[in-house]
Motif scaffolding. Structure first.
Motif, PDB file in Angstrom:
ATOM      1  N   ASP A 290       0.859  -1.189   0.000  1.00 61.11           N
ATOM      2  CA  ASP A 290       0.000   0.000   0.000  1.00 61.11           C
ATOM      3  C   ASP A 290       0.895   1.238   0.000  1.00 61.11           C
ATOM      4  O   ASP A 290       2.056   1.176   0.384  1.00 61.11           O
TER       5      ASP A 290
ATOM      6  N   HIS B 253       1.157  -7.958   0.123  1.00 61.10           N
ATOM      7  CA  HIS B 253      -0.042  -8.744   0.385  1.00 61.10           C
ATOM      8  C   HIS B 253      -0.896  -8.800  -0.871  1.00 61.10           C
ATOM      9  O   HIS B 253      -0.632  -8.086  -1.846  1.00 61.10           O
TER      10      HIS B 253
ATOM     11  N   VAL C 268      -5.146 -10.210  -2.356  1.00 58.86           N
ATOM     12  CA  VAL C 268      -6.446 -10.801  -2.021  1.00 58.86           C
ATOM     13  C   VAL C 268      -6.749 -11.866  -3.071  1.00 58.86           C
ATOM     14  O   VAL C 268      -6.844 -11.563  -4.260  1.00 58.86           O
TER      15      VAL C 268
ATOM     16  N   ARG D 278     -17.637  -9.768  -0.752  1.00 54.95           N
ATOM     17  CA  ARG D 278     -16.674  -9.516   0.328  1.00 54.95           C
ATOM     18  C   ARG D 278     -16.619  -8.006   0.560  1.00 54.95           C
ATOM     19  O   ARG D 278     -15.956  -7.281  -0.178  1.00 54.95           O
TER      20      ARG D 278
ATOM     21  N   LEU E  34     -12.134   0.225   5.322  1.00 53.04           N
ATOM     22  CA  LEU E  34     -10.698   0.501   5.488  1.00 53.04           C
ATOM     23  C   LEU E  34     -10.433   1.977   5.742  1.00 53.04           C
ATOM     24  O   LEU E  34     -11.209   2.836   5.321  1.00 53.04           O
TER      25      LEU E  34
HETATM   26  O1  LIG Z   1      -9.562  -6.294   1.347  1.00 51.27           O
HETATM   27  C1  LIG Z   1      -8.507  -6.639   1.848  1.00 51.27           C
HETATM   28  O2  LIG Z   1      -8.441  -7.620   2.603  1.00 51.27           O
HETATM   29  C2  LIG Z   1      -7.238  -5.879   1.561  1.00 51.27           C
HETATM   30  C3  LIG Z   1      -7.421  -4.801   0.534  1.00 51.27           C
HETATM   31  C4  LIG Z   1      -6.121  -4.229   0.058  1.00 51.27           C
HETATM   32  O3  LIG Z   1      -5.089  -4.837   0.076  1.00 51.27           O
HETATM   33  C5  LIG Z   1      -6.097  -2.847  -0.457  1.00 51.27           C
HETATM   34  O4  LIG Z   1      -7.162  -2.256  -0.649  1.00 51.27           O
HETATM   35  O5  LIG Z   1      -4.988  -2.320  -0.659  1.00 51.27           O
END
Ligand SMILES: O=C(O)CCC(=O)C(=O)O
Ligand SMILES: [Fe+2]
Length: 386
Positions: free
Chosen positions: A236, A291, A293, A305, A309
Motif C-alpha cells: 500500500d 499482500h 487478495v 466480500r 478501510l
Molecule cells: O480487502 C482486503 O483484505 C485488503 C485490501 C487491500 O489490500 C487494499 O485495498 O490495498
C-alpha cells in the motif's frame, strides 16, 4: 372560447429529499457471511491491546510487542480501539447500501481517474487481471477538513450520515493511527515521541481517506481466468492501512520465507499493515508488507466480500527521506530510497496514476520489461508471481 393556460416554469426546484428513508431503522443491517471451515495456513500476527496504551509503562510494553512485527512482518492486529461494535456495524451497513445503489447513481460520484484523484466511486472492471477484469468496487471519502470541504458531492444515503462518518474517521485517526505512530517512534528510539505524529495531524492537508470496498463474487471460470488472484501482490502506498474484521478469507501476506499465509478474522480487531511511506521515512527499515487478495476458500466463494478501510498518510509536504535522529536507523545505515527529494504529494500522484489508469500502467510496466516499473525518482515496484 379560448382558454388560457399558465406556462409552467421549466426550471422546477427539485423535490425535497426525504432523508428519513436513510435512517438506520429503515436500512436493512449488513451481516457478515459465516467464517470458513477450511483449515488454511493462517499468519501468526501479534495483537496489540490499545487499552494498555494509557496505563503506566503501557506504551513501552506495546512498542516491545511491535518490534518484530514492524521490522519483519509488516502486519498486526489492534483491539480496544475505542469504537463500539455497533458503530462499526453501521459503517458496514452504509457500505452495503451504497454498493446496492444503481450504477446510474454511483457514477455521478465517479473518481477522476486521469487526475489521479481517487476520492469517490471507483467502478469495477477497470483493470485487467490475468485474462479477465477486476471485481472490485470502492468508494473513498477524504478527510473532513477545509481542504476537502465541498469538493466532493455525496449520494443522499451518505449525506444523511456524514456526521457519523466524520466521527468514525476521526476516531480511527486519533485512537489508532496517532498512538501507533508514537509506538513506532519508541521502536525507532526517536528523542521526540511525537515526531511522526507531527507529520500526520488530522487538520493539515494530507490524503488520508476512509473506504468502503466490495469484492464481487466470481464464478469458478472467472476465478480461473483471474489466476485465483495470485498475481495481485502489492504494497500500500501510505503510512498504515486499517482493515476492519473481514471474515471472508482472501487476504494473504508474503512472508520473508517466500510463502503466502492467510489473515484470519479475529473478533473485535482491526488488521493493520505498514505501507510504503513509513518505509520510505525509515529507509525501508519499517516493513511495507506485500499482500494480496485471492479467491476465498470454496465454502465462502459465493459471498460478496465487503470491506471497511482507513488509509493514513503523512502531510502532502512531507519529504520522503529517512529520519535522521533514530539510533536504530543510524546503526542500520539506512539510505534514502529515491534519487532526489520526493514529497508525499508527488509520491501519491505517481502511485495513484498507475493504480487508476490501467492504460498508462500497462505502458509504463512494458518500458522495462523485467517485471518492474519505476514509480518515481529511481524507486521501483515489482510484480509478484504466483
Ligand atoms: O480487502 C482486503 O483484505 C485488503 C485490501 C487491500 O489490500 C487494499 O485495498 O490495498
Ligand atoms: Fe493493499
Amino acid at each position: 372560447m379560448a382558454t388560457t393556460t399558465v406556462q409552467k416554469s421549466t426550471t422546477q426546484t427539485p423535490a425535497a429529499v426525504d432523508f428519513s428513508q436513510y435512517d438506520f431503522a429503515n436500512l436493512e443491517p449488513y451481516t457478515h457471511p459465516p467464517e470458513t471451515k477450511e483449515d488454511l495456513p493462517w499468519s501468526e500476527l501479534v495483537t496489540l491491546d490499545l487499552e494498555d496504551y494509557n496505563r503506566p509503562g503501557g506504551k513501552e510494553r506495546l512498542a516491545k510487542q511491535l518490534e518484530h512485527a514492524v521490522h519483519h512482518v509488516g502486519f498486526f492486529y489492534v483491539k480496544n480501539f475505542g469504537l463500539a461494535q455497533e458503530q462499526v456495524d453501521r459503517q458496514f451497513t452504509l457500505a452495503k447500501h451504497f454498493f446496492e445503489l444503481p450504477t446510474s447513481e454511483k457514477e455521478k460520484f465517479e473518481v477522476d481517474y486521469k487526475a489521479a484523484d481517487y476520492n469517490g466511486w471507483r467502478r469495477p472492471g477497470r483493470a485487467l487481471i490475468a485474462d479477465t477484469r477486476d471485481n472490485i468496487e470502492m468508494y473513498n471519502i477524504p478527510k473532513f477538513t477545509d481542504d476537502f470541504k465541498d469538493k466532493y458531492d455525496q449520494p443522499n444515503l451518505l449525506k444523511a450520515h456524514l456526521p457519523e462518518i466524520e466521527v468514525f474517521q476521526k476516531a480511527l485517526h486519533a485512537n489508532v493511527v496517532l498512538p501507533l505512530l508514537r509506538l513506532f517512534a519508541i521502536v525507532l528510539q526517536l528523542p521526540d515521541e511525537d515526531y511522526l505524529v507531527k507529520q500526520h495531524t488530522y487538520e493539515k492537508k494530507s490524503e488520508d481517506h476512509f473506504r468502503y470496498m466490495i469484492y464481487h463474487a466470481r464464478s469458478d471460470e472467472e476465478w480461473k481466468a483471474a489466476k485465483y488472484g495470485a498475481t495481485g501482490g502489492h504494497t500500500d502506498l501510505g503510512t498504515v492501512t486499517l482493515l476492519f474484521r473481514q471474515p471472508v478469507a482472501g487476504l494473504q501476506i508474503l512472508g520473508d520465507d517466500g510463502n503466502w499465509t492467510w489473515v484470519s478474522a479475529q473478533p473485535g480487531t482491526i488488521t493493520v499493515n505498514l505501507a510504503d511511506t513509513i518505509s520510505h521515512l525509515t529507509g525501508g527499515w519499517l516493513k511495507s508488507s506485500v499482500h494480496r487478495v485471492v479467491a476465498p476458500p470454496k465454502d465462502q466463494r459465493e459471498y460478496e466480500r465487503t470491506g471497511l478501510l482507513y488509509f493514513a498518510r503523512p502531510h502532502n509536504d512531507t519529504k520522503l527521506i529517512p529520519i535522521t535522529d533514530s539510533p536504530v536507523l543510524e546503526k542500520e545505515g539506512v539510505k534514502p530510497r529515491f534519487d532526489s527529494i520526493v514529497t508525499m504529494e508527488e509520491w501519491v500522484r505517481a502511485k495513484q496514476t498507475l493504480q487508476l489508469n490501467p492504460d498508462i500502467a500497462a505502458k509504463r510496466w512494458a518500458e522495462r520489461g523485467d517485471g518492474k516499473v519505476e514509480v518515481l525518482a529511481g524507486f521501483h515496484d515489482q510484480r509478484y508471481k504466483e
